[in-house]
Design an enzyme around this catalytic site. Sequence first.
Site, PDB file in Angstrom:
ATOM      1  N   CYS A 133      82.551  72.212 -50.310  1.00  0.00           N
ATOM      2  CA  CYS A 133      83.592  72.091 -49.738  1.00  0.00           C
ATOM      3  C   CYS A 133      84.630  71.297 -49.431  1.00  0.00           C
ATOM      4  O   CYS A 133      86.014  70.551 -49.336  1.00  0.00           O
ATOM      5  CB  CYS A 133      83.578  72.429 -47.986  1.00  0.00           C
ATOM      6  SG  CYS A 133      82.440  74.612 -47.770  1.00  0.00           S
ATOM      7  N   HIS A 169      87.832  66.842 -41.606  1.00  0.00           N
ATOM      8  CA  HIS A 169      86.827  68.197 -41.916  1.00  0.00           C
ATOM      9  C   HIS A 169      87.175  69.721 -41.109  1.00  0.00           C
ATOM     10  O   HIS A 169      87.345  70.346 -41.443  1.00  0.00           O
ATOM     11  CB  HIS A 169      85.273  67.942 -43.054  1.00  0.00           C
ATOM     12  CG  HIS A 169      85.078  69.371 -43.728  1.00  0.00           C
ATOM     13  ND1 HIS A 169      85.901  69.842 -44.796  1.00  0.00           N
ATOM     14  CD2 HIS A 169      83.752  70.128 -42.698  1.00  0.00           C
ATOM     15  CE1 HIS A 169      84.951  71.087 -45.128  1.00  0.00           C
ATOM     16  NE2 HIS A 169      83.938  70.950 -44.336  1.00  0.00           N
ATOM     17  N   HIS A 173      88.376  77.719 -42.912  1.00  0.00           N
ATOM     18  CA  HIS A 173      88.152  77.078 -43.614  1.00  0.00           C
ATOM     19  C   HIS A 173      87.342  78.404 -44.767  1.00  0.00           C
ATOM     20  O   HIS A 173      87.180  79.254 -44.709  1.00  0.00           O
ATOM     21  CB  HIS A 173      86.703  77.125 -42.794  1.00  0.00           C
ATOM     22  CG  HIS A 173      85.238  75.770 -43.776  1.00  0.00           C
ATOM     23  ND1 HIS A 173      86.282  75.467 -44.534  1.00  0.00           N
ATOM     24  CD2 HIS A 173      84.053  75.322 -43.616  1.00  0.00           C
ATOM     25  CE1 HIS A 173      85.576  74.687 -45.575  1.00  0.00           C
ATOM     26  NE2 HIS A 173      84.411  74.533 -44.462  1.00  0.00           N
TER      27      HIS A 173
END
Length: 413
Positions: A167, A307, A340
């Site tokens: 990620c 994030h 996400h």
Amino acid sequence: MENGRPAAYITGIGIVSPIGVGRETFWRAMLAGESGAGPITRFDASEYAIRIACECNDFDPKDFVEKKAISRIDRFTQLGLASSKLALEDASAWGFLESTPERVGLVLGTGLGGVGSMEDTQGTLDARGPSRVGPFAVTKIMPNSGAANVGIMLGVQGPSAAPALACACGTDAMGLGYDLIRRGDADLVICGASEAPLTPTIVGGFISMRAMSRNNDAPEEACRPFDSGHRGFIIAEGSAMVILESEASVERRGAEPYAKITGFGRTTDAFNITDPDPEGRGIYRAMKLAVDSAGLDGSEVGYINPHGSGTPAGDGPESHAMARINPNVAASGTKSTLGHSLGASGAIETVITTLAVKDRTLPPQRNLAERAEDCAELDYIVDEPKEAPDLKAAICANLGVGGHNAAVAIERA
């Protein structure tokens, strides 16, 4: 030139997202706080405990990929090619690529690569035997297939890379592109990441990890970064690519930059394969390295796009890390809108941060009704955009499964 180190100027933006294709459509939807969440349609998820995602429903590969090539490349490559073409068009850089391909670089990261093609190939193998596995199976699946195919289709002949830091890889890609520019290895870099993770195996795996929200009845409310009701993220697909250029190239082409990358930081938690360091030390050091390498003081950082995945394990430590950079900083967890997209998220959020700096307007996040007790008290931008006339610098920061952290400092051009 920043601190004797050249900056990398962002002169073009290309994006394929769950809330729109192309910079203008995307940014308008982002400022409006539109949600990209809805039911999973990429496969039959009726028997899954989680049946929601953020899909790129407005994307049609035929708009960007030659018909004969569509079946030869994975969806993540299709998304990456589309956003690369959009970025080149936005930067008016096609002519430079055609005339000087050896001075153009390409960084196209992905967390998973062609996982959809892997699952399809396994299905063919199980049902029809090894003789029916297609000749493009390997070249669709390999993680560098995005960079390879986009490079071939666009004619890029400079340096290329395909980072895969989970990620954090979209943000890490920005650091690699920044390095290519400031070292003089390329005059222009097509830089970003792409991900197409909406497959049975990946969704099933994250369900087993208990990392995703189970709010199937209200997908728009599922991802709640920094909120007391945060219960996990909502998975997404997407891609973003930017054009990075040297100062000399910007002047030579007469390009008008959106902003510039002036600092970068990457660190490793060395803590746990899935959870981030509960003290937030790794993500703090990544942000601090980005700030320091840009020659900034933390007080000059007016906005952070974190994030912000909406997980209890990540939100608290990250929020306190942001507060250590600047206790008065504004922040918005935009995964609440976009979901996400794993490896692509840092590239998409770099675009968001860049446009925030360019327009001096901070995008809102959704679903923050009551701050979680373990999250730092920051200036969270909720529901409505906020004008920021004095915004000079901002940070995009991301955490990756495995303990990878990356942060990029972006300033006004």
